[in-house]
Scaffold this motif. Structure first.
Motif, PDB file in Angstrom:
ATOM      1  N   THR A 146       0.850  -1.194   0.000  1.00  0.00           N
ATOM      2  CA  THR A 146       0.000   0.000   0.000  1.00  0.00           C
ATOM      3  C   THR A 146       0.883   1.240   0.000  1.00  0.00           C
ATOM      4  O   THR A 146       1.483   1.593   1.027  1.00  0.00           O
TER       5      THR A 146
ATOM      6  N   TRP B  78      -4.844  14.740   3.688  1.00  0.00           N
ATOM      7  CA  TRP B  78      -5.467  13.504   3.200  1.00  0.00           C
ATOM      8  C   TRP B  78      -5.402  12.422   4.272  1.00  0.00           C
ATOM      9  O   TRP B  78      -6.368  11.704   4.506  1.00  0.00           O
ATOM     10  N   LEU B  79      -4.272  12.313   4.943  1.00  0.00           N
ATOM     11  CA  LEU B  79      -4.096  11.282   5.962  1.00  0.00           C
ATOM     12  C   LEU B  79      -5.011  11.536   7.151  1.00  0.00           C
ATOM     13  O   LEU B  79      -5.557  10.589   7.745  1.00  0.00           O
TER      14      LEU B  79
ATOM     15  N   LYS C  85      -7.901  12.983   6.977  1.00  0.00           N
ATOM     16  CA  LYS C  85      -9.246  12.660   6.521  1.00  0.00           C
ATOM     17  C   LYS C  85      -9.446  11.156   6.393  1.00  0.00           C
ATOM     18  O   LYS C  85     -10.534  10.629   6.666  1.00  0.00           O
ATOM     19  N   ASN C  86      -8.392  10.447   5.984  1.00  0.00           N
ATOM     20  CA  ASN C  86      -8.459   8.991   5.811  1.00  0.00           C
ATOM     21  C   ASN C  86      -7.704   8.328   6.969  1.00  0.00           C
ATOM     22  O   ASN C  86      -6.641   7.727   6.797  1.00  0.00           O
ATOM     23  N   SER C  87      -8.278   8.440   8.147  1.00  0.00           N
ATOM     24  CA  SER C  87      -7.591   8.044   9.369  1.00  0.00           C
ATOM     25  C   SER C  87      -7.427   6.531   9.529  1.00  0.00           C
ATOM     26  O   SER C  87      -6.796   6.076  10.478  1.00  0.00           O
ATOM     27  N   GLN C  88      -7.985   5.769   8.583  1.00  0.00           N
ATOM     28  CA  GLN C  88      -7.781   4.317   8.645  1.00  0.00           C
ATOM     29  C   GLN C  88      -6.358   3.929   8.259  1.00  0.00           C
ATOM     30  O   GLN C  88      -5.921   2.798   8.472  1.00  0.00           O
ATOM     31  N   TYR C  89      -5.619   4.904   7.686  1.00  0.00           N
ATOM     32  CA  TYR C  89      -4.240   4.640   7.277  1.00  0.00           C
ATOM     33  C   TYR C  89      -3.254   5.279   8.248  1.00  0.00           C
ATOM     34  O   TYR C  89      -3.518   6.327   8.822  1.00  0.00           O
TER      35      TYR C  89
ATOM     36  N   LEU D  82      -2.946  -0.139   7.160  1.00  0.00           N
ATOM     37  CA  LEU D  82      -4.231   0.071   7.775  1.00  0.00           C
ATOM     38  C   LEU D  82      -4.103  -0.015   9.281  1.00  0.00           C
ATOM     39  O   LEU D  82      -3.410  -0.874   9.814  1.00  0.00           O
TER      40      LEU D  82
END
Length: 273
Positions: free
Chosen positions: A209, A232-233, A235-239, A272
């Motif tokens: 990934t 971005w990170l 906002k996409n806190s699953q990563y 993840l």
């Protein structure tokens, strides 16, 4: 013999400076009148005074002038060359500041919005590469590493393919002593090729990934890409971001004269949460 005022006019140096040079011991009067205490200078002292002046105007401070003033020409030339290099480094640093000021002014005057950085996720396979890894003084030293790996590949007749990339192994941003690895893809791993310890053939680790974003234009735009990635990170806190990060310069100074047409790819490994 000339009194200090006369010598000042002939040498075009103020009385104040002549007294100062006397006080610090780099240009003593030829004589001092024992009755009046007047400083007296001779015409033979003008070359020494001129030497002091050109050293001063070349950026030498008083201590440096005192140190080099009586050196022979060979040693003095070495000190002048060091001073030239020192001044050149200062000029380069100031030019970088001017460039940043110009960018800031452009942003304010044009009221430009942030450049758009599209962040995508992809998998990166392992690659056969010629690797050069070193601890270098700063990130700006990377260009010297590219020169080194290019010269080595040419000398050993190693054919490298396109899409060379850099790997930054430090876990934090560092101002000094940066751990950088350059990777030049090759078709085969030439295990029997003799090489210095900083070089090796290896297969890079595959990344399942990898976040990737393209940076268009001057290298100064890279900082904006990291800001976009941080947003971005968040906002996409699953990563969660991992190390090491990579950078590919698809179009740069070696194949593009216009910095506005540079194309750099930033790659950051993720996992993840």
């Amino acid at each position: 013999m000339f009194r200090i005022g006369e010598f000042s006019k002939l040498a075009e140096v103020s009385i104040r400076m002549l007294r100062y040079y006397d006080a610090i011991g780099i240009l003593k009067p030829a004589e001092v009148d024992k009755w009046t205490g007047h400083r007296l200078y001779s015409v033979e002292q003008i070359p020494r005074l001129n030497k002091i002046l050109y050293l001063r105007d070349s950026g030498f401070n008083v201590d440096e002038i005192a140190h080099v003033l009586d050196m022979d020409d060979y040693l003095l030339l070495e000190h002048l060359e060091r001073k030239r290099s020192e001044i050149n480094r200062v000029i380069q640093g100031e030019q970088k500041k001017l460039k940043k000021i110009a960018i800031a002014k452009d942003e304010i005057q044009c009221n430009k919005s942030e450049l758009h950085y599209n962040i995508s996720i992809k998998s990166i396979p392992g690659q056969k590469v010629l690797s050069l890894r070193k601890i270098v003084p700063t990130y700006h030293s990377e260009g010297d590493l590219w020169n080194e790996i290019s010269a080595f590949a040419k000398d050993k007749k190693i054919k490298i393919s396109n899409n060379t990339f850099s790997i930054y192994h430090d876990t934090e941003y560092k101002e000094r002593d940066v751990d950088i690895e350059l990777c030049a893809p090759v078709n085969t791993l030439q295990k029997n090729t003799p090489m210095p310890s900083s070089f090796c053939f290896r297969i890079t680790e595959p990344i399942q990934t990898m976040a990737s974003t393209m940076v268009y234009g001057d290298f100064s735009n890279i900082s904006g890409a990291y800001i976009a990635f941080s947003k971005w990170l968040q906002k996409n806190s699953q990563y969660r971001m991992l190390n090491p990060m990579r950078q590919i310069v698809h179009r740069g100074p070696w194949n593009e004269n216009d910095s506005l047409k540079f194309l750099i790819e930033i790659q950051i490994p993720l996992e993840l949460e």
